[in-house]
Scaffold this motif. Structure first.
Motif, PDB file in Angstrom:
ATOM      1  N   ARG A  36      -5.911  29.806 -40.207  1.00 48.58           N
ATOM      2  CA  ARG A  36      -5.372  29.755 -38.858  1.00 48.58           C
ATOM      3  C   ARG A  36      -5.349  31.153 -38.226  1.00 48.58           C
ATOM      4  O   ARG A  36      -5.705  31.320 -37.049  1.00 48.58           O
ATOM      5  N   SER A  37      -4.946  32.152 -39.032  1.00 50.50           N
ATOM      6  CA  SER A  37      -4.915  33.519 -38.510  1.00 50.50           C
ATOM      7  C   SER A  37      -6.326  34.003 -38.162  1.00 50.50           C
ATOM      8  O   SER A  37      -6.541  34.601 -37.111  1.00 50.50           O
ATOM      9  N   ARG A  38      -7.281  33.722 -39.062  1.00 47.44           N
ATOM     10  CA  ARG A  38      -8.661  34.132 -38.788  1.00 47.44           C
ATOM     11  C   ARG A  38      -9.210  33.425 -37.550  1.00 47.44           C
ATOM     12  O   ARG A  38      -9.878  34.038 -36.705  1.00 47.44           O
ATOM     13  N   TRP A  39      -8.910  32.108 -37.446  1.00 53.00           N
ATOM     14  CA  TRP A  39      -9.381  31.365 -36.279  1.00 53.00           C
ATOM     15  C   TRP A  39      -8.741  31.882 -34.992  1.00 53.00           C
ATOM     16  O   TRP A  39      -9.401  32.015 -33.963  1.00 53.00           O
ATOM     17  N   LYS A  40      -7.422  32.207 -35.076  1.00 56.09           N
ATOM     18  CA  LYS A  40      -6.733  32.728 -33.900  1.00 56.09           C
ATOM     19  C   LYS A  40      -7.303  34.074 -33.477  1.00 56.09           C
ATOM     20  O   LYS A  40      -7.521  34.341 -32.285  1.00 56.09           O
ATOM     21  N   GLN A  41      -7.553  34.944 -34.478  1.00 52.32           N
ATOM     22  CA  GLN A  41      -8.141  36.245 -34.152  1.00 52.32           C
ATOM     23  C   GLN A  41      -9.520  36.067 -33.520  1.00 52.32           C
ATOM     24  O   GLN A  41      -9.879  36.762 -32.563  1.00 52.32           O
ATOM     25  N   GLN A  42     -10.288  35.112 -34.068  1.00 48.09           N
ATOM     26  CA  GLN A  42     -11.611  34.865 -33.507  1.00 48.09           C
ATOM     27  C   GLN A  42     -11.506  34.363 -32.072  1.00 48.09           C
ATOM     28  O   GLN A  42     -12.275  34.786 -31.194  1.00 48.09           O
ATOM     29  N   GLN A  43     -10.542  33.441 -31.819  1.00 42.77           N
ATOM     30  CA  GLN A  43     -10.361  32.931 -30.470  1.00 42.77           C
ATOM     31  C   GLN A  43      -9.923  34.042 -29.510  1.00 42.77           C
ATOM     32  O   GLN A  43     -10.396  34.120 -28.367  1.00 42.77           O
ATOM     33  N   GLU A  44      -9.012  34.897 -30.004  1.00 44.55           N
ATOM     34  CA  GLU A  44      -8.571  35.996 -29.147  1.00 44.55           C
ATOM     35  C   GLU A  44      -9.729  36.942 -28.821  1.00 44.55           C
ATOM     36  O   GLU A  44      -9.873  37.402 -27.685  1.00 44.55           O
ATOM     37  N   ALA A  45     -10.553  37.221 -29.880  1.00 45.24           N
ATOM     38  CA  ALA A  45     -11.687  38.115 -29.639  1.00 45.24           C
ATOM     39  C   ALA A  45     -12.671  37.490 -28.647  1.00 45.24           C
ATOM     40  O   ALA A  45     -13.175  38.163 -27.728  1.00 45.24           O
ATOM     41  N   GLU A  46     -12.936  36.162 -28.844  1.00 50.09           N
ATOM     42  CA  GLU A  46     -13.851  35.506 -27.918  1.00 50.09           C
ATOM     43  C   GLU A  46     -13.269  35.453 -26.508  1.00 50.09           C
ATOM     44  O   GLU A  46     -13.984  35.634 -25.517  1.00 50.09           O
ATOM     45  N   ALA A  47     -11.947  35.181 -26.427  1.00 44.53           N
ATOM     46  CA  ALA A  47     -11.310  35.157 -25.104  1.00 44.53           C
ATOM     47  C   ALA A  47     -11.390  36.528 -24.438  1.00 44.53           C
ATOM     48  O   ALA A  47     -11.646  36.639 -23.229  1.00 44.53           O
ATOM     49  N   GLU A  48     -11.176  37.576 -25.224  1.00 44.41           N
ATOM     50  CA  GLU A  48     -11.245  38.928 -24.665  1.00 44.41           C
ATOM     51  C   GLU A  48     -12.659  39.250 -24.206  1.00 44.41           C
ATOM     52  O   GLU A  48     -12.859  39.839 -23.132  1.00 44.41           O
ATOM     53  N   GLN A  49     -13.667  38.798 -25.027  1.00 51.47           N
ATOM     54  CA  GLN A  49     -15.048  39.035 -24.614  1.00 51.47           C
ATOM     55  C   GLN A  49     -15.379  38.266 -23.334  1.00 51.47           C
ATOM     56  O   GLN A  49     -16.026  38.791 -22.430  1.00 51.47           O
ATOM     57  N   ASP A  50     -14.901  36.985 -23.275  1.00 52.76           N
ATOM     58  CA  ASP A  50     -15.163  36.205 -22.070  1.00 52.76           C
ATOM     59  C   ASP A  50     -14.484  36.830 -20.854  1.00 52.76           C
ATOM     60  O   ASP A  50     -15.059  36.880 -19.756  1.00 52.76           O
ATOM     61  N   ALA A  51     -13.239  37.289 -21.059  1.00 50.54           N
ATOM     62  CA  ALA A  51     -12.524  37.912 -19.932  1.00 50.54           C
ATOM     63  C   ALA A  51     -13.241  39.177 -19.470  1.00 50.54           C
ATOM     64  O   ALA A  51     -13.396  39.418 -18.261  1.00 50.54           O
ATOM     65  N   ALA A  52     -13.724  39.975 -20.444  1.00 51.20           N
ATOM     66  CA  ALA A  52     -14.433  41.196 -20.077  1.00 51.20           C
ATOM     67  C   ALA A  52     -15.725  40.866 -19.341  1.00 51.20           C
ATOM     68  O   ALA A  52     -16.080  41.504 -18.334  1.00 51.20           O
ATOM     69  N   ALA A  53     -16.430  39.820 -19.850  1.00 49.13           N
ATOM     70  CA  ALA A  53     -17.680  39.431 -19.184  1.00 49.13           C
ATOM     71  C   ALA A  53     -17.411  38.930 -17.767  1.00 49.13           C
ATOM     72  O   ALA A  53     -18.155  39.250 -16.823  1.00 49.13           O
ATOM     73  N   GLN A  54     -16.328  38.151 -17.602  1.00 54.13           N
ATOM     74  CA  GLN A  54     -16.003  37.649 -16.272  1.00 54.13           C
ATOM     75  C   GLN A  54     -15.586  38.785 -15.337  1.00 54.13           C
ATOM     76  O   GLN A  54     -15.944  38.804 -14.166  1.00 54.13           O
TER      77      GLN A  54
END
Length: 467
Positions: free
Chosen positions: A248-266
């Motif tokens: 769960r922690s690894r998945w959450k970190q991955q989601q946060e990283a992907e969300a941060e990448q998406d936010a940066a891209a947007q």
């Protein structure tokens, strides 16, 4: 089983008679069993004495031998029967052969000495001659006896006395004797019963103690096994919980990283669009200034700008479509265990999308009257406003264009299995349904129109092309 002396009886007696006959040169004969049967046969005969006979005896076979020797005491011929049982003979065979010896001795009559032998030392010639000498009658002589002194001889007497039964037998003593004997027997029987009861009680007590100890031992083992099982289950649950937490922690970190990448891209996309919009506004202002100053652009140059603007608009729409497809694919790949809200979705909706605005085409003012010069400016702003208005609905145009079927491809497919759509961009169908306008996107997913009229994607391995 009994020994068979009838099958080869003639040959056996002939060999035996040749040995015991003084007129014949044969002085020994060896007899053995025919293979593994109980039939006796002649093995070998000879005239070279005990040594020749000993060479024919085998350590792994039961055999019999008759040899003639000279008595060292009397010088007469003596016959010796040897019952040979080698050391290597099987124990079961030895027991059978031992029962045959009396029959063989009765068959070979006339032997003076009979001996049992197991090893070669038992048939040594000196040993055989000594046994013959000891058994010979010539070993005894009357002249060798010495006179014995028995002392003075007395009168022969007797201790016999006549018995009177009436006087010697006492009836009371006899009855008392038998009464005492009977009482002693009863006492003995009672003591034996007491001893047996005591022994039985002792054995029962030991058995109960042993059973009690065995029961306690089994209970302890069962209790220890249960404790170990519980401890193992607790450890497994803890390990599973830790593993889930780590996942769960690894998945959450991955989601946060992907969300941060998406936010940066947007953010980068919004910043780039804002910058382009500002540059476009600057060009519009420059064109407006140039138009106010009475400048006239060439019509051919305006058409080139209009064409370049259309190309840029198409490029932006294609980039948005690719971004949208990538985002939808990432949403499909998200794990279904713990769905979370899509990152930065609200932020994307809050930011108004900015699109490129075309440069206005200035109108030529009418020549007769200078007053209508303001009309081109009014038309230009109206065109700009008309082009800016669709910018707010570009998202809706994108969604509508994505779900619109392409031109008819003519390909049709027949459903082999039923499929239920899991997303808005997919279609549902039942077995034997016909799907039209099939477009092969890749090996795994196709796009087409369902019988219900819906257009969307579906798995390729659920259908088969029919034309």
């Amino acid at each position: 089983m009994a020994i068979d002396l009838k099958t080869n009886g003639g040959a056996l007696l002939a060999a035996f008679n040749d040995v015991v006959n003084d007129s014949c040169d044969t002085d020994w004969a060896v007899f053995g069993y025919d293979k593994t049967s109980n039939t006796l046969k002649v093995v070998e005969t000879g005239d070279d004495g005990v040594e020749g006979m000993a060479e024919e005896l085998s350590d792994s076979k039961p055999m019999y031998a008759v040899v003639q020797v000279t008595d060292p005491n009397s010088g007469l011929k003596k016959n010796i029967q040897i019952n040979w049982l080698g050391e290597a003979v099987r124990e079961s065979r030895k027991g059978v052969v031992q029962r045959h010896v009396p029959d063989v001795e009765r068959f070979f009559k006339g032997c003076h000495v009979r001996i049992a032998a197991r090893v070669d030392d038992d048939v040594d010639e000196k040993l055989l001659l000594s046994k013959v000498a000891k058994s010979s009658g010539s070993n005894y002589g009357v002249h060798k006896e010495k006179k014995k002194d028995y002392g003075p001889v007395g009168k022969v007497g007797s201790v016999y006395q006549r018995t009177d039964a009436s006087k010697d037998i006492n009836v009371q003593s006899r009855n008392q004797y038998w009464a005492d004997s009977e009482a002693a027997e009863k006492t003995r029987i009672a003591d034996e019963q007491k001893a047996k009861a005591s022994e039985r009680d002792r054995l029962d007590a030991e058995r109960r103690e042993r059973e009690t100890a065995e029961g306690r031992r089994r209970d302890d083992q069962a209790r220890a096994h249960d404790q170990e099982s519980q401890a193992r289950k607790v450890r497994e649950r803890e390990a599973e919980t830790q593993q889930r937490e780590a996942e769960r922690s690894r998945w959450k970190q991955q989601q946060e990283a992907e969300a941060e990448q998406d936010a940066a891209a947007q953010r980068d996309a919004v910043s780039s669009r804002q910058q382009q919009w500002q540059e476009e506004q600057a060009r519009i202002a420059a064109n407006k200034t140039s138009f106010d100053m009475g400048g006239r652009d060439n019509a051919e140059e305006q058409r080139q700008k209009q064409q370049r603007w259309e190309e840029e608009r198409s490029e932006i729409a294609r980039a948005k479509a690719e971004t949208r497809a990538t985002y939808e694919q990432e949403r499909e790949d998200e794990p279904e265990e713990e769905p979370e809200q899509e990152p930065e979705q609200e932020e994307e909706e809050e930011e108004p999308e900015t699109r490129y605005e075309p440069e206005p085409v200035p109108q030529r003012e009418p020549e007769p009257e200078p007053e209508p010069e303001a009309e081109p400016e009014q038309d230009m702003y109206q065109n700009v406003a008309a082009e800016e208005a669709p910018a707010q609905d570009e998202e809706e145009l994108y969604d509508t264009a994505e779900n619109q079927p392409p031109a008819a491809t003519g390909k049709r497919a027949k459903a082999v299995y039923d499929y239920q759509a899991e997303d808005d961009g997919e279609i549902s169908f039942d077995p034997d349904d016909i799907i039209t306008d099939v477009e092969e996107i890749d090996e795994g997913w196709w796009r087409g129109t369902a019988p219900s009229g819906e257009y969307g994607m579906f798995p390729a391995n659920y259908v088969e092309l029919i034309d």
